[in-house]
Design an enzyme around this catalytic site. Structure first.
Site, PDB file in Angstrom:
ATOM      1  N   GLU A 190      32.059  51.314  23.502  1.00  0.00           N
ATOM      2  CA  GLU A 190      33.113  52.287  23.766  1.00  0.00           C
ATOM      3  C   GLU A 190      34.232  52.094  22.734  1.00  0.00           C
ATOM      4  OE1 GLU A 190      35.287  53.562  27.873  1.00  0.00           O
ATOM      5  OE2 GLU A 190      35.663  51.530  27.196  1.00  0.00           O
ATOM      6  N   TRP A 199      45.959  52.440  41.765  1.00  0.00           N
ATOM      7  CA  TRP A 199      44.971  52.129  40.715  1.00  0.00           C
ATOM      8  C   TRP A 199      44.181  50.893  41.134  1.00  0.00           C
ATOM      9  CZ3 TRP A 199      44.884  47.679  37.509  1.00  0.00           C
ATOM     10  CH2 TRP A 199      43.890  47.705  36.513  1.00  0.00           C
ATOM     11  N   ARG A 227      47.253  56.166  33.722  1.00  0.00           N
ATOM     12  CA  ARG A 227      45.940  56.682  34.080  1.00  0.00           C
ATOM     13  C   ARG A 227      46.024  58.167  34.414  1.00  0.00           C
ATOM     14  NH1 ARG A 227      44.955  52.581  32.023  1.00  0.00           N
ATOM     15  NH2 ARG A 227      43.626  50.855  32.689  1.00  0.00           N
ATOM     16  N   ASN A 267      34.368  45.623  29.688  1.00  0.00           N
ATOM     17  CA  ASN A 267      35.454  45.670  28.704  1.00  0.00           C
ATOM     18  C   ASN A 267      35.513  44.501  27.739  1.00  0.00           C
ATOM     19  OD1 ASN A 267      36.330  48.113  29.525  1.00  0.00           O
ATOM     20  ND2 ASN A 267      38.199  47.428  30.506  1.00  0.00           N
ATOM     21  N   SER A 310      35.959  42.182  33.671  1.00  0.00           N
ATOM     22  CA  SER A 310      34.902  41.802  34.623  1.00  0.00           C
ATOM     23  C   SER A 310      33.983  40.738  34.039  1.00  0.00           C
ATOM     24  CB  SER A 310      34.096  43.039  35.021  1.00  0.00           C
ATOM     25  OG  SER A 310      33.494  43.624  33.880  1.00  0.00           O
ATOM     26  N   ASP A 348      31.942  59.036  33.697  1.00  0.00           N
ATOM     27  CA  ASP A 348      32.970  58.007  33.547  1.00  0.00           C
ATOM     28  C   ASP A 348      33.726  57.828  34.877  1.00  0.00           C
ATOM     29  OD1 ASP A 348      34.533  56.194  32.062  1.00  0.00           O
ATOM     30  OD2 ASP A 348      36.103  57.703  31.836  1.00  0.00           O
ATOM     31  N   HIS A 381      43.042  41.416  33.603  1.00  0.00           N
ATOM     32  CA  HIS A 381      43.106  42.691  32.879  1.00  0.00           C
ATOM     33  C   HIS A 381      44.248  42.579  31.866  1.00  0.00           C
ATOM     34  CE1 HIS A 381      43.056  47.060  32.350  1.00  0.00           C
ATOM     35  NE2 HIS A 381      41.983  47.158  33.118  1.00  0.00           N
TER      36      HIS A 381
HETATM   37  P1  FAD Z   1      37.968  40.425  42.172  1.00  0.00           P
HETATM   38  O1  FAD Z   1      36.702  40.785  41.513  1.00  0.00           O
HETATM   39  O2  FAD Z   1      38.916  41.523  42.481  1.00  0.00           O
HETATM   40  O3  FAD Z   1      37.587  39.637  43.498  1.00  0.00           O
HETATM   41  C1  FAD Z   1      38.543  39.138  44.406  1.00  0.00           C
HETATM   42  C2  FAD Z   1      37.798  38.614  45.609  1.00  0.00           C
HETATM   43  O4  FAD Z   1      38.673  37.878  46.463  1.00  0.00           O
HETATM   44  C3  FAD Z   1      37.183  39.711  46.478  1.00  0.00           C
HETATM   45  O5  FAD Z   1      35.892  39.333  46.839  1.00  0.00           O
HETATM   46  C4  FAD Z   1      38.089  39.728  47.703  1.00  0.00           C
HETATM   47  O6  FAD Z   1      37.439  40.200  48.862  1.00  0.00           O
HETATM   48  C5  FAD Z   1      38.434  38.250  47.803  1.00  0.00           C
HETATM   49  N1  FAD Z   1      39.652  37.910  48.551  1.00  0.00           N
HETATM   50  C6  FAD Z   1      40.901  38.402  48.391  1.00  0.00           C
HETATM   51  N2  FAD Z   1      41.741  37.818  49.246  1.00  0.00           N
HETATM   52  C7  FAD Z   1      41.015  36.928  49.971  1.00  0.00           C
HETATM   53  C8  FAD Z   1      41.314  36.017  51.015  1.00  0.00           C
HETATM   54  N3  FAD Z   1      42.563  35.864  51.470  1.00  0.00           N
HETATM   55  N4  FAD Z   1      40.320  35.268  51.537  1.00  0.00           N
HETATM   56  C9  FAD Z   1      39.049  35.379  51.059  1.00  0.00           C
HETATM   57  N5  FAD Z   1      38.718  36.215  50.080  1.00  0.00           N
HETATM   58  C10 FAD Z   1      39.680  36.984  49.527  1.00  0.00           C
HETATM   59  N6  FAD Z   1      36.830  45.352  33.923  1.00  0.00           N
HETATM   60  C11 FAD Z   1      35.909  45.792  33.022  1.00  0.00           C
HETATM   61  O7  FAD Z   1      35.185  44.973  32.461  1.00  0.00           O
HETATM   62  N7  FAD Z   1      35.760  47.116  32.763  1.00  0.00           N
HETATM   63  C12 FAD Z   1      36.504  48.067  33.373  1.00  0.00           C
HETATM   64  O8  FAD Z   1      36.339  49.263  33.123  1.00  0.00           O
HETATM   65  C13 FAD Z   1      37.464  47.647  34.331  1.00  0.00           C
HETATM   66  N8  FAD Z   1      38.190  48.541  35.017  1.00  0.00           N
HETATM   67  C14 FAD Z   1      39.014  48.138  36.012  1.00  0.00           C
HETATM   68  C15 FAD Z   1      39.649  49.098  36.773  1.00  0.00           C
HETATM   69  C16 FAD Z   1      40.459  48.724  37.826  1.00  0.00           C
HETATM   70  C17 FAD Z   1      41.102  49.776  38.666  1.00  0.00           C
HETATM   71  C18 FAD Z   1      40.691  47.348  38.081  1.00  0.00           C
HETATM   72  C19 FAD Z   1      41.598  46.926  39.200  1.00  0.00           C
HETATM   73  C20 FAD Z   1      40.061  46.384  37.324  1.00  0.00           C
HETATM   74  C21 FAD Z   1      39.206  46.772  36.286  1.00  0.00           C
HETATM   75  N9  FAD Z   1      38.523  45.828  35.508  1.00  0.00           N
HETATM   76  C22 FAD Z   1      37.608  46.244  34.580  1.00  0.00           C
HETATM   77  C23 FAD Z   1      38.786  44.372  35.657  1.00  0.00           C
HETATM   78  C24 FAD Z   1      37.873  43.674  36.655  1.00  0.00           C
HETATM   79  O9  FAD Z   1      37.698  44.448  37.788  1.00  0.00           O
HETATM   80  C25 FAD Z   1      38.527  42.334  37.011  1.00  0.00           C
HETATM   81  O10 FAD Z   1      38.757  41.656  35.808  1.00  0.00           O
HETATM   82  C26 FAD Z   1      37.684  41.430  37.901  1.00  0.00           C
HETATM   83  O11 FAD Z   1      37.252  42.109  39.043  1.00  0.00           O
HETATM   84  C27 FAD Z   1      38.500  40.193  38.303  1.00  0.00           C
HETATM   85  O12 FAD Z   1      37.682  39.343  39.055  1.00  0.00           O
HETATM   86  P2  FAD Z   1      38.262  38.368  40.194  1.00  0.00           P
HETATM   87  O13 FAD Z   1      37.129  37.580  40.701  1.00  0.00           O
HETATM   88  O14 FAD Z   1      39.457  37.673  39.697  1.00  0.00           O
HETATM   89  O15 FAD Z   1      38.788  39.372  41.334  1.00  0.00           O
END
Ligand code: FAD
Length: 630
Positions: A127, A217, A248, A63, A436, A351, A388
């Site tokens: 997109e 979601w 959604r 995204n 992401s 998708d 997000h």
């Molecule tokens: P995450 O990737 O969610 O990782 C969190 C990590 O923390 C995981 O490994 C989990 O196991 C770990 N964790 C949690 N609690 C603990 C704990 N207590 N101890 C140890 N480990 C822990 N982005 C796009 O680019 N394109 C898209 O189409 C898109 N669609 C999305 C759809 C959905 C439904 C969602 C929810 C998100 C979407 N995103 C998309 C956004 C993207 O997924 C997030 O921006 C990204 O994953 C955030 O990264 P993060 O590392 O903060 O969290």
């Protein structure tokens, strides 16, 4: 009981907590700088990295891709977009820092094997303005593999749930947690700690209850650990009032981005009216933000929700109309028309298959053929996901070269207000829409910055062994409570001496849903409902001390709920403090239904003090660093 659990001590330089997109970015970057300077980097994830976090099931689009080298967009364009979508409240320095680094993360993904869609000239298929189409079922597997290769398996601890930060002299010096598979209590001692444990699901009552319990979601993995960890360390938090309510495909939460952006679909109410047109006047109530393009996501939600509240629902995505429009150009050439229809149909199903398989199953189970009939869309319950379209998280330092004075910069990019504690992804506040790819880039920024901090502050502070012993006892206390009292009643589910995590979660969700603007009250709240919520919250907090668990699996659920409760409380405090309605569509303060730029064009920040155990909530200025005009 705690005595049966072995204590495992791990000493490292940098501790990365989480195994998601932010943590994987941090791992790759920190491994590089670590090797260069002889630093040890350790990563701990509650789950298994190839499928952990929000990208675990895969995604169909990246995204955020700015396209700086191609001259597609500028950093300033992105700041403008993000600030507009957040109704004016975002950190220019943080958003810009991500925007200028994100493309390189996308190029890394491609190099590591992620299939990005290309057109006939070999260019990425967009997109929308910022999004790239991918065949992304294995997106997370690919990104995690690179992180694992960079760190080495020996430096990675999977299936260890982090419960608490370790603190010494006001600094964060590591973390403790427990294995969710073995009888092991982990103590990680570190010179710097990077928190990247994702956002929060399950604070509000989900729309899917008994019949589809657990379906939401936001995937079930992240339960407020980032918020809890940073708050418990005493870090200043920001934008805790900003939640995200995605609209959604109904019940299976399939993504709508490709439909709106790639297929150029319309959404309408049940009468076929386009609420973006019929409700356009409503936008004028929200000042300059109501007139910008693209219209902020919360305002788009708001217009649709007004129709639903007036009994004009359900809402529909007009898939058949969008497909027909796209295929129109091929009419008259039967072969080309059929080919185009087939490829559109494939794209529509892929998708979902790339990221929300359940939606494809639901379509199949209910005989939906998108080229023939519309599909229902609906608002989900609120989530906290600052990467997000939310914004809540730790108040972090920006980069030095984009600093706007001491309000935004204190030495190390992405460091929280607690020395030695860094945050990225959903853990850091006020730089939303990084998604992401931007989260991966932010993880890299934070990983490098944490290495710099270690090199310039190279001492390992340790907490007293008695403190660790106490933390271990607290961690396993729910098992003791269960063992002590479970024989007291004939059904161990019901017991006057304890509460099980599932019941506790239901109670939290009911409270938040009914009084703090959940889906069942159309995201509405007022000062009376918030006062009632605060009153009930005190009882909930008292009972959280009596959470019980029959085994390690349930112990995980206990701790997830303890963490959730802090995210919920900070949200309650923040929505109470912000005396206006800035993000209708996400929530409405019915007693203050309008936006108040004069008094509330600012951040709402807060802090829980580990010494006094008191909360403070206060304002911080929004500094406009780029000449962004709406
Ligand atoms: P995450 O990737 O969610 O990782 C969190 C990590 O923390 C995981 O490994 C989990 O196991 C770990 N964790 C949690 N609690 C603990 C704990 N207590 N101890 C140890 N480990 C822990 N982005 C796009 O680019 N394109 C898209 O189409 C898109 N669609 C999305 C759809 C959905 C439904 C969602 C929810 C998100 C979407 N995103 C998309 C956004 C993207 O997924 C997030 O921006 C990204 O994953 C955030 O990264 P993060 O590392 O903060 O969290």
């Amino acid at each position: 009981m705690p005595m049966n659990f072995e204590t495992v001590e791990v000493t490292t330089d940098l501790l990365i907590i989480g195994g998601g997109m932010g943590a994987c970015g941090a791992a790759v970057e920190a491994a590089y700088w670590g090797k260069k300077h002889g630093l040890k980097v350790t990563l701990v994830d509650k789950a298994s990295m190839p499928r952990s976090g929000a990208v675990g099931m895969g995604l169909s689009a990246i995204n955020l891709y700015v396209g700086l080298a191609e001259g597609r967009n500028t950093v300033q364009d992105y700041v403008r977009y993000v600030k507009g979508d957040m109704m004016g409240i975002a950190r220019d320095d943080l958003v810009a820092n991500i925007a200028r680094h994100v493309d390189s993360s996308v190029h890394m993904f491609e190099k590591w094997g992620l299939p990005l869609w290309k057109d006939e000239e070999g260019n990425y298929v967009h997109e929308g303005k910022w999004q790239l189409m991918i065949s992304g079922e294995s997106y997370k597997v690919i990104v995690a593999e690179a992180a694992k290769n960079a760190l080495g398996e020996e430096n990675i601890y999977e299936r260890v749930f982090i419960t608490e930060p370790l603190l010494k002299d006001g600094k964060c010096v590591g973390a403790v947690g427990f294995s969710v598979r073995e009888n092991k209590f982990y103590v990680f001692k570190a010179k710097a700690t990077l928190c990247a444990m994702g956002g929060t699901v399950g604070v509000f009552k989900p729309k899917s209850t008994g019949e589809g319990a657990g379906r939401s979601w936001y995937p079930p993995f992240s339960t407020g650990s980032s918020a809890y960890f940073t708050m418990k360390a005493g870090a200043e938090m920001s934008s805790q009032e900003v939640r995200f309510v995605p609209i959604r495909f109904k019940d299976a939460y399939g993504p709508v981005g490709a439909w709106f952006l790639l297929f150029k679909s319309r959404a309408t109410n049940a009468m076929g009216e386009n609420y973006m047109e019929t409700r356009a006047d409503e936008l004028k109530k929200f000042g300059v933000y109501g007139s910008i393009k693209p219209i902020p996501a919360n305002l788009r939600n708001h217009l649709g929700l007004l129709d639903v509240q007036e009994g004009k629902g359900p809402l529909f995505m007009r898939t058949e109309e969008a497909i027909a429009n796209l295929a129109k150009a091929y009419e008259g050439d039967e072969k080309a028309f059929k080919k185009k229809m087939k490829s559109l149909e494939n794209e529509a199903w892929e998708d979902f298959l790339d990221m929300t398989i359940a939606q494809a199953l639901l379509w199949a189970a209910t005989n939906v053929q998108p080229e023939e009939r519309s599909s229902e869309i609906a608002a989900a319950e609120p989530y906290f996901i600052s990467s997000h379209s939310g914004s809540s998280g730790a108040w972090i330092s920006g980069p030095e070269d984009l600093s706007a004075g001491s309000d935004y910069f204190w030495g190390y990019a992405n460091m929280t207000t607690v020395p030695g504690l860094f945050a990225a992804g959903d853990a850091s506040g006020n730089c939303p829409h990084k998604f992401s790819s931007g989260t991966h880039a932010e993880g890299r920024i934070a990983g490098k910055s944490a290495c710099k901090y270690i090199l310039e502050n190279n001492t390992l502070l340790e907490v007293e062994p008695s403190v660790v012993e106490e933390m271990k006892a607290i961690t396993y206390k729910p098992l003791e409570i269960y063992e002590q009292y479970s024989g007291f009643s004939t059904d161990p589910q019901v017991n006057p001496n304890y509460i099980l995590p599932k019941q506790f979660m239901f109670r939290l969700q009911k409270l938040m849903d009914e009084y703090v603007g959940g889906a069942n009250v159309y995201f509405c709240m007022n000062s009376a409902s918030l006062e009632r919520a605060a009153e009930l919250f005190e009882f909930l907090k008292e009972d959280s001390e009596k959470l019980a668990a029959k085994d390690i699996y349930e112990l995980l659920r206990v701790w997830e709920n303890k963490h959730r409760m802090w995210q919920a409380e900070s949200h309650l405090r923040a929505v109470t403090f912000r005396d206006e309605t800035r993000w209708p569509g996400y929530y409405i303060r019915t007693d203050k239904p309008v936006i108040d730029e004069e008094n509330w064009h600012c951040f709402v920040n807060m802090k829980w003090d580990p010494q006094t155990k008191e909360w403070s909530v206060f304002k911080r200025p929004v500094i406009d660093m780029f000449d962004v005009k709406f």
